[in-house]
Design a protein around this motif. Structure first.
Motif, PDB file in Angstrom:
ATOM      1  N   VAL A  97       1.540   8.331  -4.114  1.00 25.64           N
ATOM      2  CA  VAL A  97       0.725   8.416  -2.904  1.00 25.64           C
ATOM      3  C   VAL A  97       0.945   7.159  -2.078  1.00 25.64           C
ATOM      4  O   VAL A  97       0.896   6.040  -2.609  1.00 25.64           O
ATOM      5  CB  VAL A  97      -0.774   8.556  -3.224  1.00 25.64           C
ATOM      6  CG1 VAL A  97      -1.602   8.510  -1.947  1.00 25.64           C
ATOM      7  CG2 VAL A  97      -1.053   9.849  -3.977  1.00 25.64           C
ATOM      8  N   THR A  98       1.193   7.347  -0.789  1.00 31.85           N
ATOM      9  CA  THR A  98       1.250   6.231   0.149  1.00 31.85           C
ATOM     10  C   THR A  98      -0.009   6.257   1.011  1.00 31.85           C
ATOM     11  O   THR A  98      -0.332   7.289   1.609  1.00 31.85           O
ATOM     12  CB  THR A  98       2.491   6.322   1.049  1.00 31.85           C
ATOM     13  OG1 THR A  98       3.669   6.252   0.248  1.00 31.85           O
ATOM     14  CG2 THR A  98       2.506   5.184   2.067  1.00 31.85           C
ATOM     15  N   LEU A  99      -0.720   5.145   1.039  1.00 34.98           N
ATOM     16  CA  LEU A  99      -1.906   5.027   1.886  1.00 34.98           C
ATOM     17  C   LEU A  99      -1.473   4.586   3.280  1.00 34.98           C
ATOM     18  O   LEU A  99      -0.806   3.559   3.435  1.00 34.98           O
ATOM     19  CB  LEU A  99      -2.887   4.018   1.301  1.00 34.98           C
ATOM     20  CG  LEU A  99      -3.335   4.269  -0.142  1.00 34.98           C
ATOM     21  CD1 LEU A  99      -4.329   3.203  -0.581  1.00 34.98           C
ATOM     22  CD2 LEU A  99      -3.934   5.658  -0.312  1.00 34.98           C
ATOM     23  N   VAL A 100      -1.850   5.363   4.282  1.00 35.49           N
ATOM     24  CA  VAL A 100      -1.423   5.129   5.658  1.00 35.49           C
ATOM     25  C   VAL A 100      -2.647   4.861   6.517  1.00 35.49           C
ATOM     26  O   VAL A 100      -3.698   5.489   6.342  1.00 35.49           O
ATOM     27  CB  VAL A 100      -0.659   6.354   6.214  1.00 35.49           C
ATOM     28  CG1 VAL A 100      -0.204   6.100   7.651  1.00 35.49           C
ATOM     29  CG2 VAL A 100       0.532   6.691   5.323  1.00 35.49           C
ATOM     30  N   CYS A 101      -2.525   3.916   7.439  1.00 39.90           N
ATOM     31  CA  CYS A 101      -3.624   3.681   8.387  1.00 39.90           C
ATOM     32  C   CYS A 101      -3.090   2.971   9.622  1.00 39.90           C
ATOM     33  O   CYS A 101      -1.957   2.473   9.641  1.00 39.90           O
ATOM     34  CB  CYS A 101      -4.744   2.863   7.752  1.00 39.90           C
ATOM     35  SG  CYS A 101      -4.354   1.118   7.496  1.00 39.90           S
ATOM     36  N   ALA A 102      -3.931   2.937  10.650  1.00 40.45           N
ATOM     37  CA  ALA A 102      -3.707   2.088  11.821  1.00 40.45           C
ATOM     38  C   ALA A 102      -4.776   1.017  11.822  1.00 40.45           C
ATOM     39  O   ALA A 102      -5.869   1.213  11.292  1.00 40.45           O
ATOM     40  CB  ALA A 102      -3.776   2.908  13.104  1.00 40.45           C
ATOM     41  N   THR A 103      -4.466  -0.104  12.442  1.00 47.29           N
ATOM     42  CA  THR A 103      -5.422  -1.206  12.415  1.00 47.29           C
ATOM     43  C   THR A 103      -5.131  -2.195  13.529  1.00 47.29           C
ATOM     44  O   THR A 103      -4.011  -2.278  14.037  1.00 47.29           O
ATOM     45  CB  THR A 103      -5.352  -1.944  11.064  1.00 47.29           C
ATOM     46  OG1 THR A 103      -6.433  -2.870  10.948  1.00 47.29           O
ATOM     47  CG2 THR A 103      -4.042  -2.717  10.935  1.00 47.29           C
ATOM     48  N   ASP A 104      -6.167  -2.950  13.895  1.00 48.51           N
ATOM     49  CA  ASP A 104      -5.956  -4.144  14.700  1.00 48.51           C
ATOM     50  C   ASP A 104      -6.199  -5.381  13.856  1.00 48.51           C
ATOM     51  O   ASP A 104      -6.332  -6.474  14.383  1.00 48.51           O
ATOM     52  CB  ASP A 104      -6.839  -4.148  15.950  1.00 48.51           C
ATOM     53  CG  ASP A 104      -8.250  -3.681  15.653  1.00 48.51           C
ATOM     54  OD1 ASP A 104      -8.701  -3.862  14.500  1.00 48.51           O
ATOM     55  OD2 ASP A 104      -8.890  -3.119  16.550  1.00 48.51           O
ATOM     56  N   GLY A 105      -6.251  -5.190  12.509  1.00 47.58           N
ATOM     57  CA  GLY A 105      -6.341  -6.349  11.631  1.00 47.58           C
ATOM     58  C   GLY A 105      -6.990  -6.115  10.296  1.00 47.58           C
ATOM     59  O   GLY A 105      -6.324  -5.852   9.296  1.00 47.58           O
ATOM     60  N   ASN A 106      -8.309  -6.169  10.243  1.00 46.86           N
ATOM     61  CA  ASN A 106      -9.019  -6.243   8.972  1.00 46.86           C
ATOM     62  C   ASN A 106      -8.987  -4.953   8.160  1.00 46.86           C
ATOM     63  O   ASN A 106      -8.881  -4.987   6.933  1.00 46.86           O
ATOM     64  CB  ASN A 106     -10.469  -6.672   9.219  1.00 46.86           C
ATOM     65  CG  ASN A 106     -10.568  -8.082   9.745  1.00 46.86           C
ATOM     66  OD1 ASN A 106      -9.844  -8.973   9.306  1.00 46.86           O
ATOM     67  ND2 ASN A 106     -11.458  -8.299  10.706  1.00 46.86           N
ATOM     68  N   HIS A 107      -9.100  -3.799   8.815  1.00 46.75           N
ATOM     69  CA  HIS A 107      -9.053  -2.543   8.071  1.00 46.75           C
ATOM     70  C   HIS A 107      -7.684  -2.366   7.412  1.00 46.75           C
ATOM     71  O   HIS A 107      -7.584  -1.982   6.240  1.00 46.75           O
ATOM     72  CB  HIS A 107      -9.347  -1.359   8.993  1.00 46.75           C
ATOM     73  CG  HIS A 107      -9.198  -0.029   8.320  1.00 46.75           C
ATOM     74  ND1 HIS A 107     -10.056   0.408   7.340  1.00 46.75           N
ATOM     75  CD2 HIS A 107      -8.259   0.955   8.475  1.00 46.75           C
ATOM     76  CE1 HIS A 107      -9.683   1.610   6.925  1.00 46.75           C
ATOM     77  NE2 HIS A 107      -8.597   1.955   7.593  1.00 46.75           N
ATOM     78  N   GLY A 108      -6.627  -2.653   8.134  1.00 48.99           N
ATOM     79  CA  GLY A 108      -5.287  -2.497   7.575  1.00 48.99           C
ATOM     80  C   GLY A 108      -5.033  -3.417   6.404  1.00 48.99           C
ATOM     81  O   GLY A 108      -4.408  -3.022   5.412  1.00 48.99           O
ATOM     82  N   ARG A 109      -5.520  -4.634   6.496  1.00 46.97           N
ATOM     83  CA  ARG A 109      -5.341  -5.552   5.373  1.00 46.97           C
ATOM     84  C   ARG A 109      -6.121  -5.069   4.150  1.00 46.97           C
ATOM     85  O   ARG A 109      -5.650  -5.178   3.020  1.00 46.97           O
ATOM     86  CB  ARG A 109      -5.777  -6.962   5.761  1.00 46.97           C
ATOM     87  CG  ARG A 109      -5.443  -7.985   4.684  1.00 46.97           C
ATOM     88  CD  ARG A 109      -5.745  -9.395   5.128  1.00 46.97           C
ATOM     89  NE  ARG A 109      -5.476 -10.330   4.049  1.00 46.97           N
ATOM     90  CZ  ARG A 109      -5.784 -11.626   4.075  1.00 46.97           C
ATOM     91  NH1 ARG A 109      -6.366 -12.131   5.155  1.00 46.97           N
ATOM     92  NH2 ARG A 109      -5.513 -12.409   3.056  1.00 46.97           N
ATOM     93  N   ALA A 110      -7.319  -4.519   4.385  1.00 48.42           N
ATOM     94  CA  ALA A 110      -8.111  -3.999   3.268  1.00 48.42           C
ATOM     95  C   ALA A 110      -7.400  -2.826   2.606  1.00 48.42           C
ATOM     96  O   ALA A 110      -7.325  -2.751   1.369  1.00 48.42           O
ATOM     97  CB  ALA A 110      -9.489  -3.577   3.767  1.00 48.42           C
ATOM     98  N   VAL A 111      -6.867  -1.903   3.394  1.00 44.82           N
ATOM     99  CA  VAL A 111      -6.148  -0.759   2.825  1.00 44.82           C
ATOM    100  C   VAL A 111      -4.915  -1.233   2.070  1.00 44.82           C
ATOM    101  O   VAL A 111      -4.603  -0.737   0.974  1.00 44.82           O
ATOM    102  CB  VAL A 111      -5.775   0.242   3.934  1.00 44.82           C
ATOM    103  CG1 VAL A 111      -4.820   1.319   3.406  1.00 44.82           C
ATOM    104  CG2 VAL A 111      -7.030   0.891   4.509  1.00 44.82           C
ATOM    105  N   ALA A 112      -4.199  -2.205   2.624  1.00 45.23           N
ATOM    106  CA  ALA A 112      -3.014  -2.738   1.948  1.00 45.23           C
ATOM    107  C   ALA A 112      -3.389  -3.394   0.625  1.00 45.23           C
ATOM    108  O   ALA A 112      -2.701  -3.213  -0.397  1.00 45.23           O
ATOM    109  CB  ALA A 112      -2.307  -3.744   2.854  1.00 45.23           C
ATOM    110  N   ARG A 113      -4.480  -4.147   0.596  1.00 43.12           N
ATOM    111  CA  ARG A 113      -4.925  -4.788  -0.640  1.00 43.12           C
ATOM    112  C   ARG A 113      -5.291  -3.734  -1.691  1.00 43.12           C
ATOM    113  O   ARG A 113      -4.918  -3.851  -2.866  1.00 43.12           O
ATOM    114  CB  ARG A 113      -6.137  -5.669  -0.351  1.00 43.12           C
ATOM    115  CG  ARG A 113      -6.847  -6.241  -1.580  1.00 43.12           C
ATOM    116  CD  ARG A 113      -6.032  -7.316  -2.290  1.00 43.12           C
ATOM    117  NE  ARG A 113      -5.793  -8.456  -1.452  1.00 43.12           N
ATOM    118  CZ  ARG A 113      -6.624  -9.501  -1.319  1.00 43.12           C
ATOM    119  NH1 ARG A 113      -7.765  -9.521  -1.988  1.00 43.12           N
ATOM    120  NH2 ARG A 113      -6.300 -10.527  -0.538  1.00 43.12           N
ATOM    121  N   LEU A 114      -5.980  -2.699  -1.285  1.00 44.75           N
ATOM    122  CA  LEU A 114      -6.382  -1.653  -2.218  1.00 44.75           C
ATOM    123  C   LEU A 114      -5.185  -0.880  -2.745  1.00 44.75           C
ATOM    124  O   LEU A 114      -5.141  -0.500  -3.923  1.00 44.75           O
ATOM    125  CB  LEU A 114      -7.384  -0.714  -1.554  1.00 44.75           C
ATOM    126  CG  LEU A 114      -8.744  -1.373  -1.271  1.00 44.75           C
ATOM    127  CD1 LEU A 114      -9.507  -0.578  -0.226  1.00 44.75           C
ATOM    128  CD2 LEU A 114      -9.547  -1.488  -2.559  1.00 44.75           C
TER     129      LEU A 114
END
Length: 366
Positions: A97-114
């Protein structure tokens, strides 16, 4: 009833809705808090009382909910992302599974960390004007980062397209027609912040808040805050105030028209709030249960960030917007009338949600 005060004669652009405190809704699931409490390293973030702000704002007590260090990241976003990823992966028991998202910063970093913690891949789409250090922080979590030639809304569109691959799942913190379940989980995740605040205010021996101020981008955190306080049927609850950059005030525009309004966004140091479209699931909740909305400038948020730092609270431009918004309403010409409209007196308690630390936002000013 709705009223908009024009930004003239020393007034500020704001809107107040006296009927909001009579609206009620169902609460977030209780198991969200239990899930977060089970995570390694979980601890409630501080609720810091700042008497100098209470004196300045002529209120009884002022508290700041400090989200500068949440589960190892410098913003609150990991609360929603962790709950949503937990549920999404539970539904995908087989295959990569690849987790995909768009972000202007904090949400994307959180998804990447998870994704890294769950041994999954992450692909994060970012708008063209994202700060290079922010993009580098996301990539540093092991995510593939794609810079999109356009604003945040275009990054969301590109992420949605990429997530249609069979091995991908979109973990996005804004909803639209046909995509509501995962954004709803993210909003549920933010309820832990509100539950902690209740406990901490009570532990400080303070009265229940009369005012809660929350920064707004797409409106998901504000949706969680409104849901939390309007799910109580025994008390009218506090006045709930949204704060947006004046260059990206889609919520204020929507409330003024009583219908969702998309706005063009400009440049702002409040990067995490630079959103021109509200989450579709946030809008009906905010329309029904939000008391007031106000906009602030980059100068306002920069001053608030510096002042909070001097008082020992690390707050980037987005987090400091809460203080900037409360200052705009409770000081200056017309402040007395605005206080009266919000039901605030000299003994009132205010809670300001500082959603990120300085480390989360390279635009933060010293």
């Amino acid at each position: 009833m709705r009223e908009k005060t024009s930004p003239s004669s020393g007034a500020v652009p704001w809107l107040v809705r006296p009927s909001a405190r009579s609206w009620h809704c169902a609460p977030a699931p209780a198991e969200v808090r239990k899930f977060h409490a089970s995570l390694p390293g979980y601890t409630p973030t501080p609720l810091t009382e700042l008497p100098p702000l209470a004196e300045e704002l002529e209120l009884g007590r002022v508290f700041v909910k400090d989200e500068s260090a949440r589960l190892g990241l410098p913003a609150f976003k990991v609360l929603g992302a962790s709950w949503a990823v937990h549920l999404a992966l539970a539904a995908r028991t087989r295959g990569p599974v690849t987790l995909v998202c768009a972000t202007d910063g904090n949400h994307g970093r959180a998804v990447a960390r998870l994704a890294r913690l769950h041994d999954r891949r992450a692909h994060v789409f970012v708008p063209q004007d994202i700060h290079p250090d922010t993009a580098a922080a996301i990539a540093g979590e092991g995510a593939a980062v794609t810079r999109v030639p356009g604003p945040y809304e275009e990054a969301v569109r590109r992420a949605d397209e990429a997530a249609r691959a069979p091995d991908a799942v979109l973990i996005q913190d804004t909803a639209w027609e046909g995509y509501e379940t995962i954004p709803g989980w993210i909003v549920q995740g933010y309820s832990t912040l509100c539950a902690e605040t209740d406990e901490q205010v009570a532990a400080a021996g303070a009265a229940a808040p009369g005012l809660v101020a929350v920064p707004v981008g797409v409106g998901s955190l504000a949706q969680a805050v409104v849901t939390h306080y309007r799910s109580r049927t025994t008390t009218p609850g506090p006045a709930l105030l949204s704060v947006e950059p004046e260059s990206a005030a889609c919520l204020l525009a929507s409330l003024a028209r009583d219908a969702p309004v998309d706005v063009g966004t400009g440049e702002t140091t409040m990067a995490g709030l630079n959103c021109g479209t509200l989450s579709s699931t946030a809008w009906p909740v905010l329309r029904a249960g939000l008391d007031a909305a106000v906009t602030v400038t980059d100068t306002d948020s920069a001053r608030a960030s510096r002042d909070l730092a001097a008082l020992g609270v690390s707050s980037g431009p987005c987090g400091a917007a809460a203080l900037a918004g409360v200052r705009a309403l409770l000081t200056g010409d017309g402040a007395g009338e605005r206080r009266e409209r919000l039901g605030l007196g000299p003994d009132s308690v205010a809670v300001l949600l500082s959603t990120e630390g300085m480390a989360a936002n390279p635009h933060s000013l010293p």
